[in-house]
Design an enzyme around this catalytic site. Sequence first.
Site, PDB file in Angstrom:
ATOM      1  N   ILE A 103       0.851  -1.181   0.000  1.00 31.80           N
ATOM      2  CA  ILE A 103       0.000   0.000   0.000  1.00 31.80           C
ATOM      3  C   ILE A 103       0.898   1.245   0.000  1.00 31.80           C
ATOM      4  O   ILE A 103       0.522   2.293  -0.513  1.00 31.80           O
ATOM      5  CB  ILE A 103      -0.910   0.015   1.256  1.00 31.80           C
ATOM      6  CG1 ILE A 103      -1.687  -1.308   1.390  1.00 31.80           C
ATOM      7  CG2 ILE A 103      -1.855   1.200   1.248  1.00 31.80           C
ATOM      8  CD1 ILE A 103      -2.634  -1.621   0.283  1.00 31.80           C
ATOM      9  N   LEU A 107       1.982   2.703   2.761  1.00 31.79           N
ATOM     10  CA  LEU A 107       1.634   3.533   3.919  1.00 31.79           C
ATOM     11  C   LEU A 107       0.787   4.750   3.590  1.00 31.79           C
ATOM     12  O   LEU A 107       0.942   5.811   4.190  1.00 31.79           O
ATOM     13  CB  LEU A 107       2.911   3.989   4.644  1.00 31.79           C
ATOM     14  CG  LEU A 107       3.746   2.887   5.298  1.00 31.79           C
ATOM     15  CD1 LEU A 107       4.947   3.502   6.012  1.00 31.79           C
ATOM     16  CD2 LEU A 107       2.927   2.057   6.272  1.00 31.79           C
ATOM     17  N   CYS A 114       7.720  -2.022   8.248  1.00 33.69           N
ATOM     18  CA  CYS A 114       6.958  -2.045   7.011  1.00 33.69           C
ATOM     19  C   CYS A 114       7.898  -2.215   5.836  1.00 33.69           C
ATOM     20  O   CYS A 114       8.764  -1.380   5.591  1.00 33.69           O
ATOM     21  CB  CYS A 114       6.153  -0.769   6.842  1.00 33.69           C
ATOM     22  SG  CYS A 114       5.219  -0.792   5.308  1.00 33.69           S
ATOM     23  N   GLY A 138      -1.903 -13.189   5.994  1.00 37.61           N
ATOM     24  CA  GLY A 138      -2.929 -14.214   5.832  1.00 37.61           C
ATOM     25  C   GLY A 138      -2.496 -15.561   6.397  1.00 37.61           C
ATOM     26  O   GLY A 138      -1.369 -15.722   6.859  1.00 37.61           O
TER      27      GLY A 138
HETATM   28  C1  LIG Z   1      -3.405  -4.313   3.291  1.00 41.18           C
HETATM   29  C2  LIG Z   1      -2.562  -4.305   4.524  1.00 41.18           C
HETATM   30  C3  LIG Z   1      -2.065  -3.112   5.022  1.00 41.18           C
HETATM   31  C4  LIG Z   1      -1.269  -3.079   6.148  1.00 41.18           C
HETATM   32  N1  LIG Z   1      -0.804  -1.887   6.626  1.00 41.18           N
HETATM   33  C5  LIG Z   1      -0.063  -1.863   7.763  1.00 41.18           C
HETATM   34  C6  LIG Z   1       0.378  -0.645   8.313  1.00 41.18           C
HETATM   35  O1  LIG Z   1       0.090   0.423   7.803  1.00 41.18           O
HETATM   36  N2  LIG Z   1       1.135  -0.664   9.441  1.00 41.18           N
HETATM   37  C7  LIG Z   1       1.467  -1.834  10.068  1.00 41.18           C
HETATM   38  O2  LIG Z   1       2.149  -1.812  11.080  1.00 41.18           O
HETATM   39  N3  LIG Z   1       1.050  -3.027   9.568  1.00 41.18           N
HETATM   40  C8  LIG Z   1       0.297  -3.056   8.444  1.00 41.18           C
HETATM   41  N4  LIG Z   1      -0.140  -4.266   7.945  1.00 41.18           N
HETATM   42  C9  LIG Z   1       0.265  -5.519   8.610  1.00 41.18           C
HETATM   43  C10 LIG Z   1      -0.838  -6.043   9.531  1.00 41.18           C
HETATM   44  O3  LIG Z   1      -1.100  -5.160  10.564  1.00 41.18           O
HETATM   45  C11 LIG Z   1      -0.420  -7.415  10.102  1.00 41.18           C
HETATM   46  O4  LIG Z   1       0.760  -7.266  10.864  1.00 41.18           O
HETATM   47  C12 LIG Z   1      -0.152  -8.435   9.021  1.00 41.18           C
HETATM   48  O5  LIG Z   1      -1.074  -8.300   7.973  1.00 41.18           O
HETATM   49  C13 LIG Z   1      -0.208  -9.863   9.521  1.00 41.18           C
HETATM   50  O6  LIG Z   1      -1.456 -10.176  10.055  1.00 41.18           O
HETATM   51  P1  LIG Z   1      -2.619 -10.915   9.198  1.00 41.18           P
HETATM   52  O7  LIG Z   1      -1.979 -12.150   8.593  1.00 41.18           O
HETATM   53  O8  LIG Z   1      -3.675 -11.246  10.195  1.00 41.18           O
HETATM   54  O9  LIG Z   1      -3.070  -9.970   8.167  1.00 41.18           O
HETATM   55  C14 LIG Z   1      -0.939  -4.298   6.804  1.00 41.18           C
HETATM   56  C15 LIG Z   1      -1.447  -5.498   6.316  1.00 41.18           C
HETATM   57  C16 LIG Z   1      -2.260  -5.521   5.191  1.00 41.18           C
HETATM   58  C17 LIG Z   1      -2.759  -6.834   4.693  1.00 41.18           C
END
Ligand SMILES: Cc1cc2nc3c(=O)[nH]c(=O)nc-3n(C[C@H](O)[C@H](O)[C@H](O)COP(=O)(O)O)c2cc1C
Lengths: 305, 305, 253, 253
Positions: free
Chosen positions: B73, B75, B132, B219
């Site tokens: 994305i 940020l 990130c 995921g």
């Molecule tokens: C589309 C998207 C945007 C994300 N944006 C951020 C972010 O701005 N800052 C951050 O610390 N983590 C961000 N993450 C990471 C998530 O907070 C999380 O750590 C990561 O997706 C793993 O968890 P999940 O498998 O449940 O999605 C983002 C994840 C996704 C999928």
Amino acid sequence: MSNIDLSVTIASLKLRNPIMLASGTVGYGNEIAEFIDLNKIGAIVTKSLSLKPRKGNAPQRITETPAGMLNAIGLANVGVEVFLKEKIPFLKKYDVPLICNIAASSVEEYVECTRMLNEEETIKAFEINVSCPNVKDGGLQFGNNLTAVGKVTEKVRAVTNKPLIIKLSPNVSYIHEFAQVVKDSGGDAVSAINTLVGTAFNIFTRRPKIQNVFAGLSGPAIKPIALAKVLEIHQKVDIPIIGIGGIMNWKDVVEFIIVGASAVQIGTLNFIDPTAPIKILKDLENYCKQMKINSVSELTGSYII
Amino acid sequence: MSNIDLSVTIASLKLRNPIMLASGTVGYGNEIAEFIDLNKIGAIVTKSLSLKPRKGNAPQRITETPAGMLNAIGLANVGVEVFLKEKIPFLKKYDVPLICNIAASSVEEYVECTRMLNEEETIKAFEINVSCPNVKDGGLQFGNNLTAVGKVTEKVRAVTNKPLIIKLSPNVSYIHEFAQVVKDSGGDAVSAINTLVGTAFNIFTRRPKIQNVFAGLSGPAIKPIALAKVLEIHQKVDIPIIGIGGIMNWKDVVEFIIVGASAVQIGTLNFIDPTAPIKILKDLENYCKQMKINSVSELTGSYII
Amino acid sequence: MLIVNSPVKEIKEIQKDIFLQKIYSPVIAKQIKPGQFLNIRVSETVSPLLRRPFSICDVDGDYIFLMFNIFGEGTKILSHKHIDDTVDILGPLGNGFNLTNDFDTAIIVAGGLGSAPFPFLTRLLKDKFDIYSFVGGRSKNDVITYNLLNVQTATDDGSLGFNGNVVQLFEKNLPSFKSKKIKVFGCGPNAMLRALKEVCIAHNINCEVSTECAMACGFGICQGCPIEATEQSDKYLLVCKDGPVFNVKDVII
Amino acid sequence: MLIVNSPVKEIKEIQKDIFLQKIYSPVIAKQIKPGQFLNIRVSETVSPLLRRPFSICDVDGDYIFLMFNIFGEGTKILSHKHIDDTVDILGPLGNGFNLTNDFDTAIIVAGGLGSAPFPFLTRLLKDKFDIYSFVGGRSKNDVITYNLLNVQTATDDGSLGFNGNVVQLFEKNLPSFKSKKIKVFGCGPNAMLRALKEVCIAHNINCEVSTECAMACGFGICQGCPIEATEQSDKYLLVCKDGPVFNVKDVII
Ligand SMILES: Cc1cc2nc3c(=O)[nH]c(=O)nc-3n(C[C@H](O)[C@H](O)[C@H](O)COP(=O)(O)O)c2cc1C
Ligand SMILES: Cc1cc2nc3c(=O)[nH]c(=O)nc-3n(C[C@H](O)[C@H](O)[C@H](O)COP(=O)(O)OP(=O)(O)OC[C@H]3O[C@@H](n4cnc5c(N)ncnc54)[C@H](O)[C@@H]3O)c2cc1C
Ligand SMILES: Cc1cc2nc3c(=O)[nH]c(=O)nc-3n(C[C@H](O)[C@H](O)[C@H](O)COP(=O)(O)OP(=O)(O)OC[C@H]3O[C@@H](n4cnc5c(N)ncnc54)[C@H](O)[C@@H]3O)c2cc1C
Ligand SMILES: Cc1cc2nc3c(=O)[nH]c(=O)nc-3n(C[C@H](O)[C@H](O)[C@H](O)COP(=O)(O)O)c2cc1C
Ligand code: FES
Ligand code: FES
């Protein structure tokens, strides 16, 4: 016969095609030969061999995870001697390049294994497994340590003239640094990647699903990570790369080759469909035809960024 | 009303339950509030905020992978000022602990953001995103560098008394070393994990599927890796851990808590089923009943190895 | 060993939560022996990723039968198949029961879904041997007697038959077989098999059991399915290749 | 916005490879407007993981209709649904076409599956407005005229109708609408929408297009679906929330 050239070259190793069978996912070839004609495969990589036979970990050794699996086999293998005596004769019957994968817990053991196997002409190359996360005395500290990887490469290099491939650990921040060390230490190529460290627990017993607790994650789940590692190496280091990780079909193979792999290895997929490597070859050829690519090696690192 | 105590404590942060919504997967809460009652959630973590608004990466920003997704994305966010002016008022209406996630490209920027947000009493804690992988000038070098993580923690600590959580990068060999540095530098807790570096290519155009080339994998595919990272930290460092990565249901939540998490964050799942966090709460309570656990916090790190 | 895509022809819930699936698969039907198993890919997607092992439950002409309950995702998908949907079968796998031994009376001891391999065994043995079946479960609903002969049942909670476990029931009945040359065929949870082994060894009874464990490949290439051998201790046996049927004397369960 | 599990009631292949799926979903049917879309979870497993966005194709009483071809795994699973299997629908999403504007003649310009949103639009407009439909595709099989009115077709290979693309066909026919207050509704591949935008802007025609891009959430929380705005350049618009329908003046396609 088709006029697409599927052959690839990795250092001095010539393969009729880029599809290899990954270490630990085909044993020593016997069982999978019931499903496919090994003579059609690019190369076969043995289960990691150690100096002495290893019994491996107690059960449970494997479990499924979303689009992947965890394994902690613990490098169960027959040992170098039995391999030479009992396993090589079967493999000699086939015209398929044999690559011996070696795992050890010390630099000396790596060197000794290589020395013992080096004379055997059926063995066409060595793949050094510095990255098996499941062996406590070896494994991790080697694969994640630049100095150790350099040293293993250098010492093993000194005892063989056969193509020397180092199989890299993905559990590092910048894998290209390891590829660079391999190159600088006389290695001919790198395999990327081995499994990622993972675990799984039973929520009712609160015990690990795998007896060894930590295990190696493989399968399609890891493909995006493996592709990124291959691309990172390709962008930064000039060394042939064998791409591994989550390949399920010909499209995945092409994707690995595009991001920089000269050849690929098929691992977990062999468990699910042992005939897949042969199917993939046909489809790969069709893709080349459709894309008007005469030689699959043109594809290596042909990404447009 | 049930008599199971779902509340958890992370440093001085008290949450009514361990289910938090992960940064970047709920924006600033507005949209998801149409599906769930935010007052029932443990905490909500904002999209990473930077000092100035960020437009983010050009499309394509996301793609699906086996049991996972890649995102870059970049940020995209409204910036600290607009956040305070336009987003906080909405969040003020809810009785849900608000955690501000901050991303920056320099230690100074981290400090400045924290300072600007610190006065706002609606904000109950900070989560510092050092990990990130999609921001080229920041991101990677911080999250994978022990010294940098220590320095960010220390400097941000100096400007806030609110609970300070550092969100760790999984793209390292030994994540517990980073947790240790956080602890030693005055951080109150760690979040583990952020996304893993991955990529995907279109095999017909040979172009990256994601405009930024490298992207973050999230995921269920990454769950085994995330669990191993949480367990590694729990075994080696005495610091509260917020578990993140691939949670799809209550069982995954329990698994994270058993391996050492005090609370968890739900990320990608919000895209698939924004009502899931609430469903999970009910199921978590049932599990506790069934297992005769009075307080969910007893479960943290209760693995039997 | 072969891989065939075979159409499902019938799915019956033979008792609460227990499904019997009839599949048209002539080549497998021809080759497979009781105690062997099949490794089945239930979906073309990566979810679930691995094949799932199932005992051959029965064979009738060109048809094979599987028996299962809904345990997780794989068996759920299997139970939801529609007629003429296909399943991808890899098999036959493993060694099967040894039927050449010297016995005149076959005794089946099964716990829960451990009944699965025995309809086929019963079909093949019933004309030549006496067969007695001891079938147990935690409760009434877990006892599966489908297509078994001379059945006696046991339940842990006493809701059906003997109040106790099936091995106790078997042991209690042992005296009645004094004049016979018996061979015991067992299948069920590990705890049950351990108890069965103990009884059989104590009474010097020939006993084969079908064991179970997590598997990936099912044909010997992944080393995922070790079982400790009684004798040689420098290597594990593989459940998929050296088993799943073992003589109780040969393995530590 | 709501999430409902709704049963599939009919699947028709309305022409080669093009499926029309009828779903019983009264609440969605009541709320949804032409140009809006639904984000559909086709499987309970993690494969595919994300929902798949589909335009609302048509609404009839309590029933909604989707139109799709088999593109990848998700649409394949969708096409294989049996009657009364359910799909998990999140919607209605997005803004839909703006029908309050001042026009007397609606002109539909659709390429390939871009026809999907227009049966519903046609149904709602046909009693009050004149409607003309220009429908194109690479070849004859790609042209979908299902439930459209006053159709003229174009194919790149000339196998049906006008030999050329659908925007050229539309432009060629523009003079015939000289006396009308027209509004154009477009949907199709990006290249086509770009061409359509150019023509409409050149001729100062009011034109809305339904755009497409990769999506995760579909309702504004993932930031996965940016589209560049014509005006303000410090932030992207979101296709899922600010669109998918945009006035061509407002976005860079
Ligand atoms: C589309 C998207 C945007 C994300 N944006 C951020 C972010 O701005 N800052 C951050 O610390 N983590 C961000 N993450 C990471 C998530 O907070 C999380 O750590 C990561 O997706 C793993 O968890 P999940 O498998 O449940 O999605 C983002 C994840 C996704 C999928
Ligand atoms: C030789 C053999 C024969 C079998 N025959 C039958 C049969 O006839 N009928 C029947 O209902 N079941 C039988 N099973 C068990 C059957 O394979 C499992 O019930 C099935 O795998 C469940 O899959 P699932 O996707 O529904 O469950 P999931 O929840 O997905 O669990 C299955 C997963 O658990 C793991 N697993 C499977 N079995 C074990 C085990 N024993 N110990 C630890 N982990 C395990 C596997 O890795 C698998 O990935 C047999 C197993 C074996 C090894
Ligand atoms: C608002 C909207 C309305 C739509 N309406 C329809 C419709 O009515 N009928 C129809 O057939 N299709 C429609 N589509 C396209 C439809 O969503 C895709 O065909 C569908 O996602 C394919 O899924 P699959 O699993 O079959 O294919 P896959 O091979 O799995 O590919 C789908 C994946 O590709 C990505 N993707 C999807 N669309 C794009 C894109 N435009 N650019 C880049 N990546 C993309 C997604 O991330 C998704 O995960 C619409 C899309 C949008 C955004
Ligand atoms: C069961 C199993 C055993 C393995 N054993 C070895 C081994 O002995 N030596 C080794 O170098 N790699 C071993 N691997 C790693 C594979 O060779 C491969 O690098 C990894 O599985 C990723 O590829 P995949 O996703 O295609 O399986 C093993 C993998 C699996 C699944
Ligand atoms: S299941 Fe693979 S070796 Fe037995
Ligand atoms: S698809 Fe998630 S914000 Fe648009």
